[in-house]
Design a protein around this motif. Sequence first.
Motif, PDB file in Angstrom:
ATOM      1  N   ASP A 174       0.864  -1.187   0.000  1.00 28.04           N
ATOM      2  CA  ASP A 174       0.000   0.000   0.000  1.00 28.04           C
ATOM      3  C   ASP A 174       0.896   1.232   0.000  1.00 28.04           C
ATOM      4  O   ASP A 174       2.099   1.143   0.267  1.00 28.04           O
ATOM      5  CB  ASP A 174      -1.030  -0.072   1.142  1.00 28.04           C
ATOM      6  CG  ASP A 174      -0.596   0.627   2.398  1.00 28.04           C
ATOM      7  OD1 ASP A 174      -0.355   1.844   2.384  1.00 28.04           O
ATOM      8  OD2 ASP A 174      -0.494  -0.063   3.426  1.00 28.04           O
ATOM      9  N   PRO A 175       0.367   2.402  -0.377  1.00 24.70           N
ATOM     10  CA  PRO A 175       1.228   3.569  -0.608  1.00 24.70           C
ATOM     11  C   PRO A 175       2.095   3.951   0.594  1.00 24.70           C
ATOM     12  O   PRO A 175       3.259   4.333   0.414  1.00 24.70           O
ATOM     13  CB  PRO A 175       0.225   4.679  -0.939  1.00 24.70           C
ATOM     14  CG  PRO A 175      -0.967   3.961  -1.505  1.00 24.70           C
ATOM     15  CD  PRO A 175      -1.034   2.666  -0.758  1.00 24.70           C
ATOM     16  N   ASP A 176       1.579   3.853   1.805  1.00 24.01           N
ATOM     17  CA  ASP A 176       2.400   4.205   2.968  1.00 24.01           C
ATOM     18  C   ASP A 176       3.505   3.186   3.200  1.00 24.01           C
ATOM     19  O   ASP A 176       4.633   3.530   3.538  1.00 24.01           O
ATOM     20  CB  ASP A 176       1.524   4.323   4.229  1.00 24.01           C
ATOM     21  CG  ASP A 176       0.587   5.522   4.151  1.00 24.01           C
ATOM     22  OD1 ASP A 176       0.911   6.485   3.432  1.00 24.01           O
ATOM     23  OD2 ASP A 176      -0.470   5.483   4.806  1.00 24.01           O
ATOM     24  N   GLU A 177       3.149   1.916   3.021  1.00 28.70           N
ATOM     25  CA  GLU A 177       4.165   0.872   3.163  1.00 28.70           C
ATOM     26  C   GLU A 177       5.279   1.077   2.135  1.00 28.70           C
ATOM     27  O   GLU A 177       6.460   0.892   2.431  1.00 28.70           O
ATOM     28  CB  GLU A 177       3.532  -0.512   2.966  1.00 28.70           C
ATOM     29  CG  GLU A 177       4.563  -1.636   3.048  1.00 28.70           C
ATOM     30  CD  GLU A 177       3.959  -3.032   2.869  1.00 28.70           C
ATOM     31  OE1 GLU A 177       2.734  -3.124   2.674  1.00 28.70           O
ATOM     32  OE2 GLU A 177       4.715  -4.008   2.932  1.00 28.70           O
ATOM     33  N   GLU A 178       4.878   1.459   0.939  1.00 31.51           N
ATOM     34  CA  GLU A 178       5.845   1.676  -0.137  1.00 31.51           C
ATOM     35  C   GLU A 178       6.869   2.738   0.278  1.00 31.51           C
ATOM     36  O   GLU A 178       8.083   2.530   0.170  1.00 31.51           O
ATOM     37  CB  GLU A 178       5.079   2.104  -1.402  1.00 31.51           C
ATOM     38  CG  GLU A 178       5.939   2.282  -2.614  1.00 31.51           C
ATOM     39  CD  GLU A 178       5.134   2.849  -3.794  1.00 31.51           C
ATOM     40  OE1 GLU A 178       4.230   2.163  -4.299  1.00 31.51           O
ATOM     41  OE2 GLU A 178       5.441   3.996  -4.194  1.00 31.51           O
ATOM     42  N   VAL A 179       6.383   3.871   0.783  1.00 31.98           N
ATOM     43  CA  VAL A 179       7.274   4.961   1.179  1.00 31.98           C
ATOM     44  C   VAL A 179       8.160   4.541   2.351  1.00 31.98           C
ATOM     45  O   VAL A 179       9.371   4.761   2.363  1.00 31.98           O
ATOM     46  CB  VAL A 179       6.459   6.218   1.550  1.00 31.98           C
ATOM     47  CG1 VAL A 179       7.334   7.265   2.218  1.00 31.98           C
ATOM     48  CG2 VAL A 179       5.783   6.793   0.306  1.00 31.98           C
ATOM     49  N   TYR A 180       7.527   3.913   3.339  1.00 37.98           N
ATOM     50  CA  TYR A 180       8.277   3.492   4.522  1.00 37.98           C
ATOM     51  C   TYR A 180       9.400   2.531   4.135  1.00 37.98           C
ATOM     52  O   TYR A 180      10.545   2.661   4.562  1.00 37.98           O
ATOM     53  CB  TYR A 180       7.328   2.842   5.534  1.00 37.98           C
ATOM     54  CG  TYR A 180       7.991   2.516   6.847  1.00 37.98           C
ATOM     55  CD1 TYR A 180       8.078   3.473   7.855  1.00 37.98           C
ATOM     56  CD2 TYR A 180       8.563   1.265   7.083  1.00 37.98           C
ATOM     57  CE1 TYR A 180       8.709   3.194   9.057  1.00 37.98           C
ATOM     58  CE2 TYR A 180       9.196   0.972   8.282  1.00 37.98           C
ATOM     59  CZ  TYR A 180       9.266   1.940   9.265  1.00 37.98           C
ATOM     60  OH  TYR A 180       9.900   1.661  10.451  1.00 37.98           O
ATOM     61  N   THR A 181       9.048   1.575   3.301  1.00 32.01           N
ATOM     62  CA  THR A 181      10.023   0.554   2.927  1.00 32.01           C
ATOM     63  C   THR A 181      11.160   1.163   2.105  1.00 32.01           C
ATOM     64  O   THR A 181      12.325   0.781   2.251  1.00 32.01           O
ATOM     65  CB  THR A 181       9.333  -0.585   2.154  1.00 32.01           C
ATOM     66  OG1 THR A 181       8.171  -0.985   2.866  1.00 32.01           O
ATOM     67  CG2 THR A 181      10.262  -1.764   1.999  1.00 32.01           C
ATOM     68  N   ALA A 182      10.822   2.112   1.251  1.00 31.95           N
ATOM     69  CA  ALA A 182      11.866   2.790   0.471  1.00 31.95           C
ATOM     70  C   ALA A 182      12.876   3.448   1.414  1.00 31.95           C
ATOM     71  O   ALA A 182      14.089   3.350   1.213  1.00 31.95           O
ATOM     72  CB  ALA A 182      11.242   3.835  -0.452  1.00 31.95           C
TER      73      ALA A 182
END
Lengths: 565, 565
Positions: free
Chosen positions: A266-274
């Motif tokens: 999901d978009p927040d997970e994407e940013v966090y993981t990056a």
Amino acid sequence: MSTLRIALAQIDTCVGNLVTNASTVLAYAKRAAADHARIVAFPEMTLTGYPIEDLALRATFRQAAWDTAADLAQTLQQEGLGDLYVVVGTIGTDHDNGKPRNRLVVLHEGQVVAGYDKHFLPNYGVFDEFRIFSAGERSTVLTIDGVRVGVAICEDIWQEGGPVADLAGQGIDLLLTINGSPYEEGKGHIRQELAARRAAEVNAPIIYLNQVGGQDDLVFDGGSFVLDTDGTLLERSPMFMENLSFFTLDTNQTRQTPTTIAALPDPDEEVYTACVLGLKDYMAKNGFTGVTLGLSGGIDSALVAAMAADACGGENVWGISMPSMYSSDGSKDDAADLAHNLGAHYEVQPIEPLFMAFQDQLHLEGVSAENLQARIRGVIVMATSNSKNVLALATGNKSELACGYSTIYGDAVGGYAPIKDLFKTKVWQIARWRNKALTQGMGIGGLNVVGNEDGASGIMPASGVIIPVNSIEKAPSAELRPGQKDSDSLPEYALLDQVLAAYIEHAHGRADLIADGFDEQTVDTVMRLVDRAEWKRRQYPLGPKVSALAFGRDRRLPVTNAFRE
Amino acid sequence: MSTLRIALAQIDTCVGNLVTNASTVLAYAKRAAADHARIVAFPEMTLTGYPIEDLALRATFRQAAWDTAADLAQTLQQEGLGDLYVVVGTIGTDHDNGKPRNRLVVLHEGQVVAGYDKHFLPNYGVFDEFRIFSAGERSTVLTIDGVRVGVAICEDIWQEGGPVADLAGQGIDLLLTINGSPYEEGKGHIRQELAARRAAEVNAPIIYLNQVGGQDDLVFDGGSFVLDTDGTLLERSPMFMENLSFFTLDTNQTRQTPTTIAALPDPDEEVYTACVLGLKDYMAKNGFTGVTLGLSGGIDSALVAAMAADACGGENVWGISMPSMYSSDGSKDDAADLAHNLGAHYEVQPIEPLFMAFQDQLHLEGVSAENLQARIRGVIVMATSNSKNVLALATGNKSELACGYSTIYGDAVGGYAPIKDLFKTKVWQIARWRNKALTQGMGIGGLNVVGNEDGASGIMPASGVIIPVNSIEKAPSAELRPGQKDSDSLPEYALLDQVLAAYIEHAHGRADLIADGFDEQTVDTVMRLVDRAEWKRRQYPLGPKVSALAFGRDRRLPVTNAFRE
């Protein structure tokens, strides 16, 4: 034969580390061959790492890269993999003018059997390729088992014309593009739409193979994929991790058979993981196993600490609470709770005695005295960094970095700033997501995270959250004078971040911003702050150039650079 | 008519300051007209300042620059200067793709009457023009009083082919090139040889008009000149100062009449003046009237202090001696003598009480304790910078910057580093020259320097030197532990600087350096230090990119930027 089995090796390389990069290629080639691939493809500039910046200009580096490719071809042969076609990126040299080239080579039967040079050299945003490379002029089609595979490198498919247009006229069965495409929020669907257009243009399926991993200030998100001629998704590799997947092309079929399609975060997970992957790789590639940072009890340091614990394990995080006479008890408790939740080391170093010692000599007032507090903290963080040989993390977010709302050599201290590209409102959002991910037991981009059952620390805090709720909900304050709030100096973040996005990301000028509906006073405040902040971001490297080559904008070298010849 | 009188206006512009730049153009245009010029020429990107980096990408900036050119044409007309042809550089827009262009325009009779767009866009070293501009395709010849004047912008004459080759085929009477050519040691004769080749190519005299002044980390040295068709020097403007000179072309003559030829500074004066001008302009363009720095008694801080006093007057220099338990008495005396010689403010802030206060809490040892001393000094320098609103100067030289032989957030603190591009051996040489310049009463690049009769302070120290001889002659030491010498950690500077020059400036690899005759151990030591030091030079801006535009290598903005729209 009319089928061709291709392995997509989405790997994480390190700039300058020719030896390790070649080993990784060999390991993946073995796995690909074991699973009956005829071709295994690797990302752009596999052997050299990417982006290599001005390291490209070093002749010994180009020679060593060439030797590495030749040696690797022989090793593959010796290991019984001579039959396999191994497509890797590397650096070449333009024989006309001696300039470097961004090259794709094919290793087969112990030899470098084919090559293709990138045609379109991006020179915008983070890219400087026109600076270091000369452009290739010819398209290349590999014929393997009767199947015609056209190749392209990254930017080649982002521009109209060039090699793709050329390949469209030649009749190919497959377009293989190898990429080093840096992560940006929401970029995945742009890549896929673009690739679909190119598949239609060449009238064949397309393989989009991307690099994964952090390199200095870039994160490559992987997410490689295969589209059918009509744009149907046939394969997708996971984001943010190394991966080997397979696709079998059958030229007798007009529709290809789909294979594994990884779910998208999901978009927040994407940013966090990056952010976590960027930090994790920066540490690994620069020889750090731990980090240190100041824990103020505020949201920025809390989120950075959580990212750090997810990147290297809480037991490798040294959090330092450095309360002053202006720190609230709540802040101190929040910092302690956070460290406990993360399983991090936690130390309290009150700054008041140090502040008084300085003030006995300096008698500072106002902002100078506020900055002094922040700088004493900077000294303590760096002392920990030096004595424990751990990386100091700066906890500044994009809103304060943009506005210069930080103390240079104070809270801005650090070798890496995990959230420097997150606006403050996004920091809150991502922090809430991180807490939710924990309570719902969600995975985070394949990372082994704190709080998950298989996490590095395996801790599930009694509070049910990683980041104290109070850190998220309280009004932000630098706590450098009694009752101070960020909103004394800055517009409210909900507004500020909108103005910043319009001014910085969309390059709106004063008149545009007012037309956007922002009031004049806010616009003028924000523009003044942002225009001035460049000064803070560019300390020390700034000084007059006297020689042909000075440090600064003359020489653009990767920070991570393992090349030693 | 077959004569044409041309004024060469070698001016100092400020990036983004359209209003001030236009005023300067108007003032010089008046002087040119009063001295009967038909044409007055200004440097590359006069109105916008140069280099403008990514500011070029802001649409409001391009619009404002366009308005400025149009308004200036009208103002010139209103002031009775409509007859004059005013050649200025500015930014244009490519109507095909909306990209900015590096443009020359001619203002005449209240209008913008002609334009030319730079053809060759340099994208190496400090230049990023391919990134921000699109290239012009047409050459331009101005016919004024029957005289055919071909025009070119800077890089256009450095490359073969392009507009100069085109002009050669068209038959021109004069080649006018406007430039923003940054200073490099000894570059003057390269420019002149190049211009001579172009004069021969177009079979006409050439005017090489260069910008002067500091802009961020670049210094433009002026030194504009005119060569006859056969390469004979006809005019030369002084280096490092604004200037208006005249040249009258007589197309009836095959040999033109020489006019004023300014003397060249000696090589040490040239370097010294470049550093002083860079600092002086950086201060002026960023609103600083004074500086502060730590005075250790060593040569680096002594030379920087002398440069600062020459840039802004000794009375605007705040020197701080920050002795520790390891500082020798000689060092303290040398620092005091220097400040006295310069007429600078001088303050002593012992760091021992502060060091003890930190050590009560931190108990650091070894290098961590050494760094602590340097960082306490950094805090004191920044406290002075904040409380007096003066610019903090970093005193590091190129040798130590290259090797990372400094404490980050310690002695590396500062907004500007005047000698960051001088190797240590050059620092000594330039310091000796500065003392000699004083005792011989030599001028320094037209600057009003300390110690000269017309100097800002008018002081002639009793010792007969500005920089204490002891600071120049003693063995260099960081004085962070008893008996410490730089040579404990680094090769002797005479050797080190040679290795650094070969490795950094000539991009020699390990094998090349050994072939150069350096021993393996020295080569490995230096390479290891240099490769690692990039890490120190790139703190904080480093962090993962998440959005389409992050700070760091995405956005390349000038630090000095007066544009506010």
